[in-house]
Write a protein that holds these residues in place. Structure first.
Motif, PDB file in Angstrom:
ATOM      1  N   GLU A  43      37.142  21.761 -52.975  1.00 56.55           N
ATOM      2  CA  GLU A  43      37.296  20.975 -53.904  1.00 56.55           C
ATOM      3  C   GLU A  43      35.862  20.847 -54.953  1.00 56.55           C
ATOM      4  O   GLU A  43      34.834  21.331 -54.015  1.00 56.55           O
ATOM      5  N   ARG A  44      35.857  20.577 -55.796  1.00 55.13           N
ATOM      6  CA  ARG A  44      34.527  20.666 -56.747  1.00 55.13           C
ATOM      7  C   ARG A  44      33.720  19.443 -56.604  1.00 55.13           C
ATOM      8  O   ARG A  44      34.361  18.374 -56.774  1.00 55.13           O
ATOM      9  N   VAL A  45      32.289  19.346 -56.043  1.00 59.17           N
ATOM     10  CA  VAL A  45      31.732  18.387 -56.350  1.00 59.17           C
ATOM     11  C   VAL A  45      30.600  18.395 -57.187  1.00 59.17           C
ATOM     12  O   VAL A  45      30.197  19.527 -57.588  1.00 59.17           O
ATOM     13  N   GLU A  67      23.882  17.560 -62.749  1.00 59.17           N
ATOM     14  CA  GLU A  67      22.746  18.257 -62.583  1.00 59.17           C
ATOM     15  C   GLU A  67      23.242  20.000 -62.474  1.00 59.17           C
ATOM     16  O   GLU A  67      22.853  20.875 -63.053  1.00 59.17           O
ATOM     17  N   ARG A  68      24.256  19.969 -61.399  1.00 61.34           N
ATOM     18  CA  ARG A  68      24.862  21.069 -61.030  1.00 61.34           C
ATOM     19  C   ARG A  68      26.446  20.588 -60.419  1.00 61.34           C
ATOM     20  O   ARG A  68      26.563  19.420 -60.004  1.00 61.34           O
ATOM     21  N   SER A  69      27.234  21.637 -60.399  1.00 62.46           N
ATOM     22  CA  SER A  69      28.613  21.526 -59.571  1.00 62.46           C
ATOM     23  C   SER A  69      28.676  22.547 -58.642  1.00 62.46           C
ATOM     24  O   SER A  69      28.300  23.789 -58.952  1.00 62.46           O
ATOM     25  N   GLN A  70      29.448  22.178 -57.725  1.00 60.49           N
ATOM     26  CA  GLN A  70      29.575  23.346 -56.737  1.00 60.49           C
ATOM     27  C   GLN A  70      31.083  23.280 -55.733  1.00 60.49           C
ATOM     28  O   GLN A  70      31.448  22.022 -55.850  1.00 60.49           O
ATOM     29  N   VAL A  71      31.399  23.990 -55.357  1.00 59.01           N
ATOM     30  CA  VAL A  71      32.601  24.206 -54.836  1.00 59.01           C
ATOM     31  C   VAL A  71      32.396  23.874 -53.319  1.00 59.01           C
ATOM     32  O   VAL A  71      31.471  24.553 -52.767  1.00 59.01           O
ATOM     33  N   VAL A  72      33.233  23.041 -52.678  1.00 60.19           N
ATOM     34  CA  VAL A  72      32.859  22.827 -51.119  1.00 60.19           C
ATOM     35  C   VAL A  72      33.443  23.889 -50.325  1.00 60.19           C
ATOM     36  O   VAL A  72      34.482  24.551 -50.378  1.00 60.19           O
ATOM     37  N   ALA A  73      32.387  24.530 -49.597  1.00 56.89           N
ATOM     38  CA  ALA A  73      32.605  25.602 -48.822  1.00 56.89           C
ATOM     39  C   ALA A  73      33.018  25.104 -47.181  1.00 56.89           C
ATOM     40  O   ALA A  73      32.798  24.080 -46.687  1.00 56.89           O
TER      41      ALA A  73
END
Length: 89
Positions: A43-45, A67-73
């Motif tokens: 999921e993207r956070v 500020e930024r988005s990332q995918v939960v690893a």
């Protein structure tokens, strides 16, 4: 033998160790600042100022861009076995 050494039964010891492990794992987990939900793997956070994390479901409630988005690893990311190329025989 364990009972005489620690003064606690094995089932009680197992239960206590499980509680301790779950508590430690929960303290390290990231959760949504708005709803408190733990985002799922993949999921993207979205990360906002001061490190607040917002899940994909709560993102539309915010007006400011993150500020930024990332995918939960997955928790085992980087700890898996890697295949190496075989040397020519």
């Amino acid at each position: 033998m364990l009972r005489t050494l620690l003064g606690i039964s094995e089932p009680d010891l197992e239960r206590e160790l499980l509680r301790k492990g779950v508590g430690a794992r929960e303290a390290r987990r990231r959760h949504c600042s708005d709803c408190g939900r733990t985002p799922l793997v993949g999921e993207r956070v979205h990360i906002y100022a001061h490190g607040s994390v917002v899940c994909e479901l709560c993102r539309p409630r915010r007006r400011k861009a993150p500020e930024r988005s990332q995918v939960v690893a997955h928790s085992e990311r980087g700890q898996t076995v890697r295949l190496r190329a075989r040397a020519a025989a």
